[in-house]
Design an enzyme around this catalytic site. Structure first.
Site, PDB file in Angstrom:
ATOM      1  N   SER A  45       0.778  -1.271  -0.042  1.00  0.00           N
ATOM      2  CA  SER A  45      -0.022  -0.108   0.013  1.00  0.00           C
ATOM      3  C   SER A  45       0.927   1.089   0.046  1.00  0.00           C
ATOM      4  O   SER A  45       1.865   1.401   0.736  1.00  0.00           O
ATOM      5  CB  SER A  45      -0.891  -0.078   1.073  1.00  0.00           C
ATOM      6  OG  SER A  45      -0.461   0.868   2.276  1.00  0.00           O
ATOM      7  N   LYS A  46       0.422   2.015  -0.869  1.00  0.00           N
ATOM      8  CA  LYS A  46       1.288   3.467  -0.990  1.00  0.00           C
ATOM      9  C   LYS A  46       1.597   4.043   0.458  1.00  0.00           C
ATOM     10  O   LYS A  46       2.651   4.677   0.774  1.00  0.00           O
ATOM     11  CB  LYS A  46       0.494   4.343  -1.860  1.00  0.00           C
ATOM     12  CG  LYS A  46       1.195   5.492  -2.726  1.00  0.00           C
ATOM     13  CD  LYS A  46       0.420   5.642  -4.003  1.00  0.00           C
ATOM     14  CE  LYS A  46      -0.543   7.023  -3.597  1.00  0.00           C
ATOM     15  NZ  LYS A  46      -1.292   7.395  -4.659  1.00  0.00           N
ATOM     16  N   ARG A  47       0.454   3.841   1.194  1.00  0.00           N
ATOM     17  CA  ARG A  47       0.594   4.735   2.310  1.00  0.00           C
ATOM     18  C   ARG A  47       1.540   4.366   3.599  1.00  0.00           C
ATOM     19  O   ARG A  47       2.110   4.793   4.036  1.00  0.00           O
ATOM     20  CB  ARG A  47      -0.850   4.826   3.201  1.00  0.00           C
ATOM     21  CG  ARG A  47      -1.048   5.749   4.155  1.00  0.00           C
ATOM     22  CD  ARG A  47      -2.290   5.980   4.499  1.00  0.00           C
ATOM     23  NE  ARG A  47      -3.134   4.483   4.757  1.00  0.00           N
ATOM     24  CZ  ARG A  47      -3.123   4.056   5.891  1.00  0.00           C
ATOM     25  NH1 ARG A  47      -2.508   4.224   6.678  1.00  0.00           N
ATOM     26  NH2 ARG A  47      -3.720   2.920   5.833  1.00  0.00           N
TER      27      ARG A  47
END
Ligand code: GLU
Length: 514
Positions: free
Chosen positions: A257-259
């Site tokens: 996940s990018k986050r």
């Protein structure tokens, strides 16, 4: 007569929607390796037909990231080439022409359903637990017929007409033969109401017209492939080889996940001070087994290698379909190996921007290279240079309690420090502030003071280490003192002395007999 094989042409087809995803870089590496192996051509085509997601500067970032890694391409918007333009937004009339042809043939149809109607349809399908699929309300209708019904909008799109029955099969070199039941496939949109194509039309038209022989893309595109094959079929074109690379996973084998996984963004590796060679080597490990030529036992892999070896040992079929875990600890190790193999001079140049970003101007530290040499083996990322070297630049604050060795009092630490200051002063006066002289004098001093056990000597050196650097862990002590220089060391030890005096005063005089 046999037809000569078409020259190999591969492409990366990124959408300029923001950052460069590590998964796209892996695909680029596979593309470049295929092209190199076959003496073929690597094309970059910019898929910028989704105007809502377009981000300015994203295209440049793609070139920069690949260039940084040393991945080369031959045709692209920035290079030109025989199949220009390579930006889809500059090719719109082409897609419109093919969409019209598909409509005329009955392989596509116009759809006037309003977004509201499509949404209601999706809700109803979800509620009935049916697969999401356009219900073909517009199929076979003229606009006038459709207009008479609910949920009409004059802004029509063009949909691909999938087959009603049978199955679509194809052989993916990574995954083997895959079959999709046609009855479950959606009539996807090919052309939007604004005249822009969707990915599904543009990708096929361009791969065909640009004579692409191998399409390589991430596993997430697999559900789109049956629609693409339908377009190839309808237009009477032979599809290229289509391969779907495995997903990259985090250490828990979950999706990135990018986050939560900043390393999804290629920029992160540069910001952290990973070397391009290490990142390329790491990605190469995911797709190729490079044998160790010095230890040619079967199954022994070479640790450090570059693009030439990746290209030589790469084989699409052996990548395997299962997800690849990205292990940042392993990359740290690999990066550390590359850093160790660099000259100090090279490291000095590469680390300087990281120090500058942290507020350290290397030009103000004449001993910069010597200091870096001491930390060379420990630095795994260039971004660690500021933390590793900060005490060479500045007198750092530290907790005075650190000056007191375990098992000793502040008074005892003060005694040890006074002895050490005297040693440093005499070495400074001798004009020979070198590692060997410091080492000799400190050892002689320890001997004379009866500090003969490892523990007692450790206490002495501990006080000096904390006093001169503000840290309990540093490179070898005398090397560190030599690089810091006599005046810095003496100044810092005198500050440490003040600290210890305060601590000793708080502790009170040592009890009788201690
Ligand atoms: N434009 C798609 C992407 O952004 C391309 C997928 C493909 O390679 O077909 O990844």
């Amino acid at each position: 007569m046999t037809v000569p094989p078409a020259p190999v042409r591969v492409r990366l087809a990124p959408s300029p929607t923001g950052f460069v995803h590590i998964g796209n870089v892996l695909v680029a590496l596979v593309d470049a390796a295929i092209a190199r192996q076959a003496g073929g051509t690597f094309v970059i085509r910019i898929e910028d037909t989704d105007q809502k997601r377009f981000v300015d500067g994203a295209e440049e970032l793609i070139y920069e990231s690949l260039h940084w890694l040393g991945i080369e391409w031959q045709e692209a918007p920035d290079r030109g080439g025989p199949f220009a333009p390579y930006r889809q937004s500059a090719r719109l009339p082409l897609y419109q022409e093919y969409a019209e042809r598909l409509i005329a043939q009955g392989d596509a149809y116009r759809c006037w359903c309003s977004p509201d109607r499509l949404e209601q349809m999706r809700f109803a399908q979800q509620a009935a637990k049916l697969p999401p699929k356009y219900d073909r309300r517009c199929l076979g209708m003229t606009e006038a017929e459709r207009k008479a019904l609910d949920g009409y909008t004059p802004d029509s799109v063009v949909r691909l007409r999938m087959h009603d029955s049978g199955s679509t099969t194809f052989t993916d070199p990574i995954r083997g033969t895959l079959a999709f039941e046609n009855g479950l496939l959606d009539d996807r949109v090919l052309l939007k109401s604004d005249g822009f194509p969707t990915y599904n039309l543009a990708v096929v038209v361009d791969d065909h017209l640009m004579r692409i022989t191998h399409v390589v893309r991430g596993e997430e595109w697999l559900p789109s492939t049956p629609a693409h094959l339908r377009v190839y079929e309808a237009l009477g074109w032979d599809p290229p080889l289509i391969a779907h690379t495995p997903l990259l996973l985090n250490a828990d084998r979950g999706k990135i996940s990018k986050r939560r996984h900043p390393w999804a963004n290629m920029q992160w590796f540069r910001d952290q001070g990973f070397l391009p060679e290490a990142v390329l080597n790491y990605l190469g490990n995911l797709i190729a087994f490079v044998p160790d030529t010095e230890n040619p036992a079967p199954g022994v892999a070479r640790e450090l290698f570059g693009f030439d070896e990746i290209a030589a040992h790469f084989n699409l079929a052996s990548i395997g379909p299962s997800g690849k875990v990205v292990d940042i600890d392993r990359l740290d190790w690999l990066n550390g190996q590359y850093i160790r193999r660099m000259s100090v001079e090279d490291l000095a140049v590469k680390a300087a921007p990281f120090l500058a970003a942290a507020g350290y101007d290397v030009n103000t530290l004449p001993t910069y290279r010597a200091a870096l040499a001491l930390e060379h083996e420990r630095i795994k990322r260039l971004s660690q240079a500021p933390q590793a070297l900060s005490f060479f630049f500045d007198d750092e604050e530290y907790d005075p309690a650190m000056l007191v060795p375990r098992g000793a009092t502040a008074g005892r630490a003060l005694e040890l420090l006074d002895g050490a200051i005297a040693v440093c002063q005499s070495v400074a006066e001798s004009g020979d502030w070198t590692v060997s002289t410091l080492d000799d004098r400190f050892r002689a001093h320890a001997e004379a003071r009866g500090l003969t056990t490892g523990k007692l000597r450790g206490q002495l050196f501990g006080v000096v280490r904390v006093g001169s650097t503000g840290r309990t862990a540093t490179p070898p002590l005398f090397d560190t003192l030599a690089v810091l220089g006599a005046s810095v060391v003496l100044r810092r030890l005198s500050v440490a002395r003040n600290h210890l005096e305060c601590l000793a005063a708080i502790d009170g005089p040592p009890a009788e007999g201690q």
